[in-house]
Motif scaffolding. Structure first.
Motif, PDB file in Angstrom:
ATOM      1  N   UNK A  94      -9.768   0.135  12.672  1.00  0.00           N
ATOM      2  CA  UNK A  94     -10.760   0.791  11.730  1.00  0.00           C
ATOM      3  C   UNK A  94     -10.571   0.439  10.316  1.00  0.00           C
ATOM      4  N   UNK A  95      -9.214   0.111  10.169  1.00  0.00           N
ATOM      5  CA  UNK A  95      -8.672  -0.190   8.778  1.00  0.00           C
ATOM      6  C   UNK A  95      -9.091  -1.478   8.254  1.00  0.00           C
ATOM      7  N   UNK A  98      -7.585  -4.783   2.270  1.00  0.00           N
ATOM      8  CA  UNK A  98      -6.646  -5.922   2.072  1.00  0.00           C
ATOM      9  C   UNK A  98      -5.314  -5.631   2.565  1.00  0.00           C
ATOM     10  N   UNK A 102      -3.128  -7.939   4.991  1.00  0.00           N
ATOM     11  CA  UNK A 102      -2.219  -9.057   4.686  1.00  0.00           C
ATOM     12  C   UNK A 102      -1.049  -8.414   5.444  1.00  0.00           C
ATOM     13  N   UNK A 105      -1.088  -9.908   8.756  1.00  0.00           N
ATOM     14  CA  UNK A 105      -0.950 -11.406   8.336  1.00  0.00           C
ATOM     15  C   UNK A 105       0.587 -11.754   8.242  1.00  0.00           C
ATOM     16  N   UNK A 106       1.383 -11.094   7.724  1.00  0.00           N
ATOM     17  CA  UNK A 106       2.654 -11.030   7.121  1.00  0.00           C
ATOM     18  C   UNK A 106       3.226 -10.767   8.687  1.00  0.00           C
ATOM     19  N   UNK A 109       0.310 -11.442  13.098  1.00  0.00           N
ATOM     20  CA  UNK A 109      -0.958 -11.509  14.050  1.00  0.00           C
ATOM     21  C   UNK A 109      -1.869 -12.690  13.882  1.00  0.00           C
ATOM     22  N   UNK A 110      -2.664 -13.032  14.647  1.00  0.00           N
ATOM     23  CA  UNK A 110      -3.428 -14.413  14.325  1.00  0.00           C
ATOM     24  C   UNK A 110      -4.740 -13.954  14.121  1.00  0.00           C
ATOM     25  N   UNK A 111      -5.207 -12.771  14.282  1.00  0.00           N
ATOM     26  CA  UNK A 111      -6.518 -12.323  13.985  1.00  0.00           C
ATOM     27  C   UNK A 111      -6.692 -10.906  13.715  1.00  0.00           C
TER      28      UNK A 111
ATOM     29  N   UNK B 466     -13.108   6.123   8.673  1.00  0.00           N
ATOM     30  CA  UNK B 466     -12.524   5.099   9.606  1.00  0.00           C
ATOM     31  C   UNK B 466     -12.410   5.802  10.905  1.00  0.00           C
ATOM     32  N   UNK B 513     -19.876   1.411   6.763  1.00  0.00           N
ATOM     33  CA  UNK B 513     -19.379   0.478   5.702  1.00  0.00           C
ATOM     34  C   UNK B 513     -19.699   0.736   4.420  1.00  0.00           C
ATOM     35  N   UNK B 516     -17.797   3.283   2.629  1.00  0.00           N
ATOM     36  CA  UNK B 516     -16.558   2.968   2.496  1.00  0.00           C
ATOM     37  C   UNK B 516     -16.352   2.074   1.299  1.00  0.00           C
ATOM     38  N   UNK B 520     -14.775   2.892  -2.414  1.00  0.00           N
ATOM     39  CA  UNK B 520     -13.779   1.805  -2.963  1.00  0.00           C
ATOM     40  C   UNK B 520     -14.291   1.691  -4.284  1.00  0.00           C
ATOM     41  N   UNK B 527     -11.356  -4.491  -3.701  1.00  0.00           N
ATOM     42  CA  UNK B 527     -10.539  -5.611  -3.613  1.00  0.00           C
ATOM     43  C   UNK B 527     -11.491  -6.822  -3.677  1.00  0.00           C
ATOM     44  N   UNK B 529     -11.885 -10.607  -4.075  1.00  0.00           N
ATOM     45  CA  UNK B 529     -11.330 -11.920  -3.335  1.00  0.00           C
ATOM     46  C   UNK B 529     -12.066 -12.988  -4.326  1.00  0.00           C
ATOM     47  N   UNK B 697      -1.237 -10.350  -6.567  1.00  0.00           N
ATOM     48  CA  UNK B 697      -1.410 -10.033  -5.039  1.00  0.00           C
ATOM     49  C   UNK B 697      -0.169 -10.105  -4.375  1.00  0.00           C
ATOM     50  N   UNK B 701       1.895  -7.174  -2.715  1.00  0.00           N
ATOM     51  CA  UNK B 701       2.129  -6.900  -1.039  1.00  0.00           C
ATOM     52  C   UNK B 701       3.709  -7.166  -0.849  1.00  0.00           C
ATOM     53  N   UNK B 702       4.550  -7.668  -1.993  1.00  0.00           N
ATOM     54  CA  UNK B 702       5.947  -8.070  -1.812  1.00  0.00           C
ATOM     55  C   UNK B 702       6.053  -9.280  -0.914  1.00  0.00           C
ATOM     56  N   UNK B 703       5.131 -10.303  -1.215  1.00  0.00           N
ATOM     57  CA  UNK B 703       5.269 -11.513  -0.572  1.00  0.00           C
ATOM     58  C   UNK B 703       5.391 -12.477  -1.678  1.00  0.00           C
ATOM     59  N   UNK B 743      -4.045 -24.203   6.478  1.00  0.00           N
ATOM     60  CA  UNK B 743      -3.400 -23.224   7.380  1.00  0.00           C
ATOM     61  C   UNK B 743      -3.652 -23.980   8.660  1.00  0.00           C
ATOM     62  N   UNK B 746      -5.611 -19.568  12.281  1.00  0.00           N
ATOM     63  CA  UNK B 746      -6.982 -19.161  12.104  1.00  0.00           C
ATOM     64  C   UNK B 746      -6.915 -17.855  11.089  1.00  0.00           C
ATOM     65  N   UNK B 747      -5.424 -17.555  10.694  1.00  0.00           N
ATOM     66  CA  UNK B 747      -5.588 -16.537   9.698  1.00  0.00           C
ATOM     67  C   UNK B 747      -5.406 -16.913   8.227  1.00  0.00           C
ATOM     68  N   UNK B 749      -6.900 -16.720   5.279  1.00  0.00           N
ATOM     69  CA  UNK B 749      -7.840 -15.928   4.661  1.00  0.00           C
ATOM     70  C   UNK B 749      -7.148 -15.366   3.074  1.00  0.00           C
ATOM     71  N   UNK B 767       0.852 -15.642   0.230  1.00  0.00           N
ATOM     72  CA  UNK B 767       1.948 -15.245   1.112  1.00  0.00           C
ATOM     73  C   UNK B 767       2.353 -16.460   1.771  1.00  0.00           C
TER      74      UNK B 767
END
Lengths: 137, 833
Positions: A94-95, A98, A102, A105-106, A109-111, B466, B513, B516, B520, B527, B529, B697, B701-703, B743, B746-747, B749, B767
Motif C-alpha cells: 500500500x506504500x 518514492x 527506491x 529497488x535497492x 526487488x524486480x517489481x 494506506x 489516491x 494521498x 503530499x 515527489x 520525477x 536523490x 536515499x544514501x545510494x 537497465x 524491469x526495475x 524507473x 542508484x
C-alpha cells in the motif's frame, strides 16, 4: 487426474504469497491458482523466510507492512541468503512513496506494485518476471 | 677721374720729399726705377734707397722711416708672396708696391691679397705708371690712416660721452634721492601742520558748536523731538502730561491738546521698561515699549517717557515662540522615543519620552554618545541604522532586544540633509515593540503548533489512505474473482450488481489516491520525477487516449500544438495527470455535438497549455473556488466516471510545484478554458538541474548515482560530411537506444534519465555504482555500435564515452558533469574480451 496434478506440480511456477491480511492472501491465491500457478502462503516476514527456504518458490509476492518482520527486512534477508537469493521478489504494498520504491529497488526487488492494483496487470508482471528469470537462469 | 687724381696729387704736394725703399736685386731694373722717379714730372721729389735682398730691406725698415716700398718679388734670399708677407710683417702700415714681370700679373694680384698695396708690371709703361702708382698707394695709405684716426677719435669721444652720461645719471639719482627725502620731510611737516590745523579747526568747531547749540537751544531739540519716530511724553512729578510729540500723539491716537494737562495714566518709573497698550497704525490695539528717564522740565524735575511701537516685533516674536513651543510640546508628547544624532553619534536633542525611559530630563542626555548611552557599548553597533542612514542617505530600520531594559525596540532612523544634500544628522525614532514581539512570538508558536497539527493531519490522511488500500484491493480482487466466475457461475443480474460495486470500489480507489496526492502536495512531499519531455508529445499522447471516449460522447477532441518539439523539464506522469484532469473535466461538462481543444503555445520563457471546451461553463462566482478541495458545483455532468472533487486541487498543486500557474476563464453557456503554464529552461540548465536532482536523490536515499556521456568524435569534421538534420536524427536515435537499454531489469524507473544535448547524449543512472555504470556503458556501446553498423555509419562515426559516479568521483553536479565529459573510447570489460 493424477497425471494432470503431477503435470501441474512439475511445470507450474511456484509462487509464495506473503501478506498479513488473510483476505488478500485468499484472493491472490485463488487468482494465481486459477491462472495455473502453484501457491504457498505466509503471513509475515519471518514465516516468509522459512517458507521460502522450505519451498524454494520461483517468485515471491511480498507485502511490506506486516507484524513480526516487515517486507523490506524480509527482502534483505532473502536476497542475502545463498539459498533464497536467486528468487525473484515482487513487492505488493500500500506504500507508494518514492523512498519505499527506491528501498525495494535497492533491496533487489524486480517489481513494485501499489495496492489497489489491477489483477490483470499483476498477472502480466508476474509472467514477465518469471520469463526474464528463466531467460537469465 | 682725371680731375680727382690731380686734386689728390696736389694734396700730396705738401709733402716735399717721398722716401722710397726700392728692393731690387736686378741692377737694370733698379736703375730704370731710379731714372723714372728722378725724371718725374710731378712736383714731388723722391729719395730712393736701394737694397738688393730681403734681409737688407728688413734691416733698412728697422732703422729708418720710409713712405713706400717698391718690391721685386724675386730676391736672392726670398721669392714670391713670402717676400710681401715678410715686408708687410715688419710694418703693416707701410704701402708696398710689387714690381712683377710681364708674364706674372697673377702673382701681382696675389701680392695685393697678401698685404701689397698695388703692383706694377715691369715694362715700358712703367715710366708712366710708377709715379702715379706710388702716389696712389701713398694716398690710399693716408686715407686709411685718416679713417683709422677718425675712428679712434670717435671711439674716444664715445667713451667720454658714455662716462659723462654715467656721471650725469649718478648725479640725477642723487638728486632724486635728495628730492624724495626733501618731499618726505615736507610731507611730514605738512601732516604735522594739518594735524595742528585740524585740532585747531576742531577746537574752533567745538567752540562754535557749543556756541551754536547754546544758541539753537530748545529750537533744535524741539525739531528732533518733533521728528522722532519714537513717541516722547514728558510727565511731571504728579503724573500730569507736560509735553507730547507727534509720534506719541499717533501712538495714543489722541491730539496733544487732549493729552496735555491730563494724567498720563501709566506708571512711570525710572529705568524700567514696561509695555503699554497703544493704538496701532491700522487703528487696532497695539503694544509699545516704554522706557523712562528723569529729566527737567521748565526748571522742575520731570520724567521723559520714550515709547516705541513694538506691535509687529511682538507679533513675530510671539509667533516664533509659539512655533517653538508647539514644536517642543509636540516633540515631547510623542510617545515614541526620539533623539537626534549628529555624524559623530552625539545626541543633539531628545524628547520627553526618551528622557522618561532613562528617568531623567532631556537636557541630561544631550551631548552623550548614543551607543554608550543606549547600548552601554564602547563602539557603534555593527547593525546600527544611524550608520546605515549616514551611508545611504535613506531611512533605515532595526529591531533589537535591549537586555538592560528587558524590552524589544524597533528603531527607525531618517537622515537629515543639509542644502548640499549631505547628511548632517539623523532622527532616531525608537518604539517599544515588546507587545508586538510577544504577539509575534505567540503567533509563531501558534503557527508551529498549527504546522504540527497539519503534519499530524497529513500523516493521518496518509496512514488512513494506506490502511484503506489493502481492504480495497481485497474487495476489488474478490469482486473480480466472482466476475471472472472463478468460484462459480453467476447470473446476469448478479454480474450487473457486482459491476456497479466494482465501479464504486474503483472510484474509492481513485479517491484514496487523490487524497494521498493532495496530502503530499499540501505537506510539500510531492515527489516530482522531472525529466525533459516534449510537451507536444505528451499532449498528443493524452489526447489520443481520450479520443475514443470523446467519440463515444459525440464530442470533437482536437489539439493545436507547435510544429517543432517543445522540450521542457517536467514530471511527465504528474503533468499528464493535470492534462487528464482538465480533458476529462471538459469532456464531462460538454454536451454532445460540442468540442474540446488542447492548445499549446510558447510565450516569454514559459509554455502555455490550455484546455478549452464549448461546454456548460462555470458561474462567475464559482471560478475562484474551482481549485479548492471537494468543490463540485451545480453543473450537470454527463455520463461516465464520477469525479473525486480533488482533481483541480491536485492539478493546481502539481503545476505550482513545477513553478507554473493555473487558472480558469469561463462564461456560463459558452464554455470554459483552463490554462496552465510551465517554465522553460535552456537545455544546459535542464541537464544541470537533472544531475542536481539525481545527486540529491542519491544523497537522500544514501545510494550512488552515475552519469554516462556518449559523444560523437570529431563532430566538426563530421558536420562536413553529414547534414545537421542527419546528425540530429542520429543523436535522437541514440537517445532512444539509450533509453531502452539502460537497465536489464524491469526495475528501471525513478531517476534514470537520458538526456540529449546538441552533440552529446547523457544517461543519468539513479542508484548505480561505478561497476554497474561501466557495465551499462559497455552494453550501450555494443548497442550503439550495432546501430551505427546497421545504418552504414560505422566507418564515419566514432563514439567516445565518459563515466562518473557520485560520490566516488565528484561531490557536486558541476564536478560530476565535468568528470563525465572526460571522454575516451568505450570501456571494455575483461569478460567480454
Amino acid at each position: 487426474m493424477l497425471s494432470k496434478i503431477f503435470e501441474k506440480k512439475t511445470n507450474a511456477a511456484k509462487i509464495l504469497v506473503v501478506d498479513d491480511e488473510p483476505g488478500m492472501v485468499m484472493v491472490l491465491s485463488k487468482f494465481l491458482k486459477h491462472n495455473g500457478y502453484e501457491v504457498v502462503t505466509a503471513s509475515d516476514g519471518l514465516e516468509c523466510i522459512a517458507k521460502a527456504e522450505d519451498e524454494l518458490p520461483d517468485l515471491i509476492l511480498l507485502d511490506n507492512i506486516m507484524p513480526n518482520m516487515d517486507g523490506q527486512t524480509a527482502l534483505g534477508k532473502l536476497q542475502a541468503s545463498e539459498k533464497t537469493g536467486h528468487i525473484s521478489v515482487i513487492m505488493v504494498t500500500a506504500l507508494s512513496d518514492a523512498k519505499n520504491i527506491a528501498g525495494a529497488q535497492k533491496g533487489g526487488a524486480v517489481e513494485y506494485i501499489v495496492k489497489p492494483f489491477d489483477y490483470a496487470v499483476l498477472l502480466e508482471k508476474i509472467g514477465l518476471a518469471l520469463k526474464s528469470k528463466r531467460k537469465g537462469a | 677721374m682725371e680731375m680727382e687724381t690731380r686734386e689728390k696729387t696736389q694734396i700730396l704736394m705738401d709733402k716735399d720729399l717721398i722716401k722710397v725703399l726700392l728692393v731690387e736685386d736686378d741692377a737694370v731694373d733698379s736703375r730704370l726705377v731710379k731714372r723714372v722717379l728722378a725724371k718725374c714730372s710731378q712736383p714731388v721729389e723722391f729719395a730712393v734707397e736701394l737694397v738688393g735682398s730681403l734681409s737688407a730691406a728688413v734691416k733698412c725698415l728697422g732703422s729708418s722711416e720710409y713712405d713706400i716700398v717698391l718690391l721685386d718679388l724675386r730676391l736672392p734670399d726670398s721669392a714670391g708672396i713670402e717676400t710681401v708677407r715678410n715686408i708687410s710683417g715688419v710694418n703693416p702700415r707701410l704701402p708696398i708696391v710689387v714690381l712683377t714681370g710681364l708674364d706674372d700679373e697673377e702673382t701681382g694680384l696675389l701680392a695685393i691679397k697678401n698685404g701689397a698695396t698695388d703692383y706694377l708690371v715691369k715694362s715700358q709703361s712703367l715710366e708712366n705708371l710708377l709715379v702715379r702708382t706710388i702716389l696712389y698707394a701713398l694716398e690710399r695709405e693716408r686715407e686709411k690712416k685718416l679713417i683709422l684716426d677718425t675712428n679712434r677719435r670717435l671711439q674716444e669721444t664715445s667713451q667720454k660721452l658714455f662716462m659723462a652720461k654715467k656721471k650725469l645719471e649718478e648725479k640725477a639719482k642723487a638728486l632724486q634721492e635728495a628730492h624724495a627725502k626733501l618731499e618726505l620731510r615736507v610731507e611730514e611737516r605738512t601732516a604735522e601742520l594739518s594735524k595742528a590745523n585740524e585740532l585747531l579747526k576742531k577746537e574752533i568747531a567745538k567752540r562754535k558748536q557749543t556756541e551754536e547749540a547754546q544758541q539753537a537751544g530748545e529750537a533744535n531739540l524741539r525739531k528732533v523731538i518733533l521728528t522722532s519716530p519714537e513717541g516722547i511724553v514728558i510727565v511731571n512729578r504728579d503724573g500730569i502730561v507736560q509735553f507730547v510729540n507727534p509720534a506719541a500723539e499717533s501712538l495714543f491716537g489722541r491730539k496733544a491738546e487732549e493729552l496735555l494737562g491730563e494724567l498720563f495714566g501709566f506708571p512711570v518709573m525710572r529705568g524700567e521698561v514696561i509695555e503699554v497698550d497703544i493704538v496701532n497704525h491700522g487703528g487696532g490695539p497695539g503694544i509699545a515699549e516704554m522706557r523712562v528717564v528723569e529729566t527737567e522740565w521748565n526748571g522742575q524735575s520731570a520724567y521723559l517717557a520714550l515709547l516705541q511701537d513694538i506691535t509687529e516685533r511682538k507679533c513675530a516674536k510671539e509667533q516664533i515662540e509659539h512655533a517653538a513651543k508647539e514644536w517642543r510640546t509636540t516633540f515631547d508628547s510623542i510617545t515614541d522615543m526620539i533623539s537626534i544624532h549628529d555624524r559623530n553619534f552625539k545626541i543633539t536633542r531628545v524628547n520627553k519620552a526618551l528622557a522618561n525611559a532613562f528617568k531623567t530630563e532631556p537636557k541630561e542626555l544631550i551631548g552623550k554618545i548614543c551607543y554608550e548611552l543606549y547600548h552601554g557599548a564602547k563602539q557603534p553597533c555593527q547593525n546600527c541604522p544611524h550608520i546605515q542612514s549616514l551611508k545611504t542617505k535613506e531611512p533605515s530600520t532595526l529591531e533589537l532586544f535591549e537586555p538592560r531594559l528587558g524590552i524589544h525596540l524597533g528603531i527607525s532612523t531618517s537622515p537629515v540633509l543639509d542644502e548640499n544634500g549631505e547628511v548632517t544628522s539623523s532622527v532616531h525614532i525608537t518604539k517599544d515593540i515588546t507587545e508586538r514581539k510577544l504577539a509575534e512570538e505567540k503567533l509563531k508558536k501558534a503557527n508551529e503548533k498549527l504546522k504540527e497539527y497539519n503534519q499530524l493531519k497529513d500523516e493521518f490522511v496518509s496512514t488512513a489512505s494506506h490502511e484503506l488500500r489493502t481492504p480495497l484491493s481485497i474487495i476489488m480482487g474478490a469482486i473480480r474473482l466472482v466476475l471472472d466466475e472463478i468460484p462459480g457461475k453467476i447470473v446476469e443480474e448478479q454480474r450487473d450488481v457486482l459491476a456497479t460495486a466494482m465501479e464504486s470500489v474503483e472510484r474509492l480507489g481513485r479517491i484514496v489516491d487523490s487524497l494521498l496526492s493532495i496530502s503530499k502536495i499540501e505537506s510539500g512531499k510531492l515527489d516530482l520525477q522531472k525529466t525533459v519531455v516534449n510537451i507536444c508529445e505528451l499532449i498528443e499522447d493524452t489526447v489520443s487516449n481520450y479520443k475514443p471516449l470523446a467519440q463515444e460522447k459525440g464530442i470533437r477532441l482536437d489539439y493545436e500544438i507547435p510544429q517543432r518539439s517543445v522540450d521542457i523539464c517536467l514530471d511527465p506522469d504528474k503533468t499528464k495527470e493535470v492534462l487528464i484532469n482538465l480533458i476529462s473535466n471538459s469532456l464531462k461538462f460538454t454536451p454532445e455535438g460540442g468540442w474540446v481543444k488542447v492548445i499549446c503555445a510558447e510565450q516569454d520563457g514559459e509554455v502555455l497549455v490550455s484546455v478549452q471546451d464549448s461546454g456548460l461553463g462555470i458561474a462567475k462566482e464559482d471560478i475562484p473556488k474551482l481549485f479548492d478541495k471537494f468543490t463540485q458545483f451545480g453543473r450537470k455532468a454527463g455520463p461516465g466516471e464520477k469525479g473525486t472533487g480533488l482533481g483541480l486541487a491536485i492539478s493546481e498543486g502539481i503545476v505550482k510545484q513545477q513553478k507554473g500557474k493555473i487558472w480558469a476563464e469561463s462564461e456560463p453557456g459558452k464554455g470554459s478554458k483552463f490554462t496552465f503554464t510551465l517554465p522553460k529552461h535552456s537545455t544546459e540548465e535542464l541537464f544541470k538541474q537533472y544531475v542536481k536532482n539525481a545527486i540529491e536523490e542519491a544523497l537522500k536515499n544514501d545510494t550512488k548515482m552515475s552519469l554516462i556521456t556518449v559523444s560523437i568524435a570529431d563532430l566538426d569534421k563530421l558536420k562536413q560530411k553529414l547534414s545537421n538534420e542527419k546528425i540530429h536524427s542520429i543523436l535522437k536515435d541514440m537517445k532512444a537506444l539509450l533509453e531502452n537499454n539502460l537497465r536489464r531489469a524491469s526495475l528501471q524507473r525513478a531517476g534514470d534519465t537520458v538526456f540529449q544535448n546538441f552533440d552529446e547524449v547523457f544517461a543519468i543512472l539513479a542508484n548505480c555504482d561505478k561497476e554497474n555504470a561501466l557495465n551499462v556503458e559497455q552494453r550501450l556501446s555494443q548497442v550503439l555500435d550495432d546501430y551505427l553498423a546497421h545504418q552504414n555509419l560505422a566507418d564515419k562515426i566514432k563514439l567516445l564515452f565518459g563515466c562518473a559516479t557520485y560520490p566516488d568521483d565528484a561531490s557536486t553536479d558541476e564536478e560530476l558533469i565535468k568528470k563525465a565529459k572526460e571522454l575516451r573510447p568505450a570501456f571494455l570489460m575483461l569478460s567480454s574480451v
